[in-house]
Design an enzyme around this catalytic site. Structure first.
Site, PDB file in Angstrom:
ATOM      1  N   GLU A  49       0.810  -1.222   0.000  1.00 11.12           N
ATOM      2  CA  GLU A  49       0.000   0.000   0.000  1.00 11.12           C
ATOM      3  C   GLU A  49       0.846   1.277   0.000  1.00 11.12           C
ATOM      4  OE1 GLU A  49      -2.571  -3.266   1.798  1.00 11.12           O
ATOM      5  OE2 GLU A  49      -0.492  -2.571   2.060  1.00 11.12           O
ATOM      6  N   PHE A 111     -12.447  -6.733  13.439  1.00 12.76           N
ATOM      7  CA  PHE A 111     -11.338  -7.238  12.632  1.00 12.76           C
ATOM      8  C   PHE A 111     -10.935  -6.189  11.592  1.00 12.76           C
ATOM      9  CE2 PHE A 111      -9.868  -9.650   8.831  1.00 12.76           C
ATOM     10  CZ  PHE A 111      -8.679 -10.127   9.374  1.00 12.76           C
ATOM     11  N   GLN A 112      -9.660  -5.860  11.603  1.00  9.12           N
ATOM     12  CA  GLN A 112      -9.058  -4.883  10.687  1.00  9.12           C
ATOM     13  C   GLN A 112      -9.708  -3.499  10.787  1.00  9.12           C
ATOM     14  OE1 GLN A 112      -8.626  -6.623   6.704  1.00  9.12           O
ATOM     15  NE2 GLN A 112      -6.672  -7.507   7.355  1.00  9.12           N
ATOM     16  N   LYS A 161     -17.875  -0.033   5.041  1.00 11.63           N
ATOM     17  CA  LYS A 161     -18.396  -1.026   4.091  1.00 11.63           C
ATOM     18  C   LYS A 161     -19.914  -0.904   3.913  1.00 11.63           C
ATOM     19  CE  LYS A 161     -18.190  -6.016   3.144  1.00 11.63           C
ATOM     20  NZ  LYS A 161     -17.544  -5.929   1.824  1.00 11.63           N
ATOM     21  N   MET A 475      24.484   7.978   2.695  1.00 10.95           N
ATOM     22  CA  MET A 475      24.462   9.286   3.336  1.00 10.95           C
ATOM     23  C   MET A 475      24.724   9.175   4.834  1.00 10.95           C
ATOM     24  SD  MET A 475      24.365  12.464   2.781  1.00 10.95           S
ATOM     25  CE  MET A 475      23.517  12.917   1.264  1.00 10.95           C
TER      26      MET A 475
END
Length: 567
Positions: A49, A111-112, A161, A475
């Site tokens: 993502e 959940f999630q 949802k 760096m």
């Protein structure tokens, strides 16, 4: 007409002329993905993502349009945070759609489930949780408006949802949203004040920043500088807003700026900063920054004015409109710089350029990263957009690749996000399939999002990766060399994959160069292949980026590598 939330979402995306979405599916967004299956909008499946947000970001930077991505709830949403913060720091217009559990489960640790609007509040321009179908259409419209208006930035829209599954009578004529845009037109007396300051200045200097590119003001800035022979330096984000091959261009200023840019800032008597927020990497120690100069700051965001550097003349306004007004006023009032003063100033800058040019020690035994970048510029001949990772590769690109056009350097400035360059290059290439799009990378940074090679291979997105492979976190190692007595604590990256074999495993062409004589041949071959290509250049391991301003130092106090310190 009765439409589901998913239908309304896609309908508005089409109205907003969204051509491409970068995303990753999951449970809470399955209904949206099912609707996307039949949509005309192209979807690119990334492998992480964070890659989706960076790809949308790259697309936005290269095109000036709003970039769009779509992810699921929970970990899908939290994986976007680094990308959102990257866009926010650099004022990049994005709309990030995240899935959310049904509204009746919010707050139950479902959940999630996660509070992504709470998490991203500090790093978005605005964000929304859509709690009912009635507000869906107006929220999406408002999100796009906020992302692109004023000082641009990322907007997150959280989509439960059940809201997306609900139905409503949809009437586009009834969609209303708040208009946050305020247009600041500077008063005429501001232009008169600029005229007076220029009339008295003997050593004027323009500093150009990301606001010039975002404001599409490069033509106006170039016209102003050339007409009145005012030299120009730029921040990292301002590179490309003024032609890099123009004699008036001094290169980047600041921590890894050119000697002559930093000296010009330190000795100028008038500094006109356009779309610049005076980041600490630009100013060095604030107390010693441009101490001889009156400072004009032009910015669309009032909160950027006087935030880091106290200025003499603040001008709040769109960079393009403001510069147009400035040129018009100076023309109408017959401003003409005194020729002797301007010649003396430009001659002084020419002496600084001759005294300490951008250079590096050429070595027939080892590939020098600067040589790779110079050769790439020679071969590409302008038909190229460059993205970078973050680190030495980024600074060498800013120093040794002259960018003549805006939106041709795509890089993470404010946040300095490793892993940005490859997914950003994918987004850029989707927007400009006929241009060479090259990610100049380091071997440490590329591994942050190297999985996006699969995305490039799957969709035949023919990005090229120029990998400056020195086997270090370069760096950080440089700082350890200069400030920690060469104690290279956990920066050795020699335990790494064979990048050529790894590229081939992903279905990407892998090439390698180990000698200076192989550099040009490898670049020409890689650019000519009609496939994604990773070119592994095994460069000098302990090469440093110079000039360098140390922590807590003035930008006129530079380490110059093998040269002795010059002030």
């Amino acid at each position: 007409m009765k439409l589901k939330g998913t239908q309304i979402l896609l309908k508005i995306l089409e109205e907003e002329k969204v051509e491409i979405i970068f995303g990753y599916p999951g449970g809470t967004v399955l209904d949206i993905y099912d609707r996307l299956y039949k949509s005309k909008i192209k979807h690119i499946l990334v492998r992480h993502e964070q890659g989706a947000v960076h790809a949308a970001d790259g697309y936005a930077r290269a095109t000036g349009k709003v970039g769009v991505c779509l992810v699921t709830s929970g970990p899908g949403a939290t994986n976007t945070v680094t990308g959102i913060a990257t866009a926010n720091m650099d004022s990049i217009p994005l709309v990030v759609f995240t899935g959310q559990v049904p509204t009746f489960l919010i707050g139950n640790d479902a959940f999630q489930e996660c509070d992504i609007t709470g998490i991203t509040r500090p790093c978005t321009k605005h964000n929304f949780l859509v709690r009912n179908i009635e507000e869906l259409a107006s929220t999406i419209k408002e999100a796009f408006h906020i992302a692109r208006s004023g000082r641009p930035g990322p907007v997150l829209v959280d989509l439960p949802k059940n809201v997306m599954a609900a139905e409503i009578n949809y009437d586009p004529a009834k969609i209303k949203f708040r208009n946050y845009e305020t247009f600041h037109k500077p008063a005429l007396k501001k232009m008169a004040h600029v005229y007076e300051m220029l009339a008295h200045a003997q050593k004027p200097l323009i500093v150009t920043g990301g606001g010039v590119i975002l404001g599409k003001a490069s033509a106006e800035l170039t016209a102003l500088a050339r007409r009145y022979q005012i030299p120009v330096t730029g921040t990292l984000m301002g590179i490309g807003s003024f032609p890099g091959m123009d004699p008036l261009w001094l290169g980047m200023l600041g921590m890894h700026g050119t000697y002559y840019a930093n000296m010009a800032v330190s000795h100028c008597d008038l500094l006109i900063a356009v779309g610049v927020r005076f980041d600490d990497r630009v100013t060095g120690t604030i107390d010693t920054f441009a101490t001889n100069a009156e400072i004009v700051q032009i910015d669309i965001d009032p909160s950027s004015i006087n935030r880091n550097v106290v200025v003499d003349l603040p001008i709040i306004g769109d960079t393009k409109a403001t510069l147009k007004d400035m040129i018009k006023f100076l023309t109408e009032h017959n401003y003409a710089p005194q020729a002797s003063y301007r010649k003396e100033w430009l001659d002084q800058i020419a002496i600084w350029k001759e005294k300490v040019p951008l250079s590096y020690c050429r070595d027939g035994r080892f590939i020098k990263p600067q040589h790779v970048i110079e050769t790439l510029h020679k071969i590409a001949q302008g038909n190229i957009i460059v993205t970078t990772e973050v680190g030495q590769n980024q600074m060498w690109t800013a120093q040794f690749f002259p960018f003549d056009e805006p939106n041709t350097l795509v890089t993470s400035g404010g946040l300095g996000t490793m892993g940005y360059g490859l997914p950003a290059a994918i987004g850029v290439k989707c927007a400009f399939p006929d241009k060479h799009v090259v990610d100049i990378a380091g071997d440490g940074s590329i591994q942050m999002n190297i999985q996006e090679l699969a995305t490039a291979a799957q969709y035949k997105i023919n990005v090229k990766i120029v990998l400056l492979n020195n086997g270090y976190l370069g760096m950080v190692r440089q700082w350890q060399e200069l400030f920690y007595e060469k104690r290279y604590s956990h920066t050795d990256m020699t335990y790494a994959p064979d990048f050529v074999k790894l590229a081939e495993a992903y279905g990407v062409v892998g090439l390698r160069a180990t000698k200076p004589a192989e550099v040009e041949k490898t670049l020409r071959e890689g650019l000519a292949i009609e496939k994604p290509v990773l070119m592994d250049f095994q460069v000098s391991r302990e090469e440093c980026v110079y000039p360098m301003v140390g922590p807590g130092s003035s930008i006129s106090d530079m380490k110059l590598g093998t040269r002795e310190m010059i002030n």
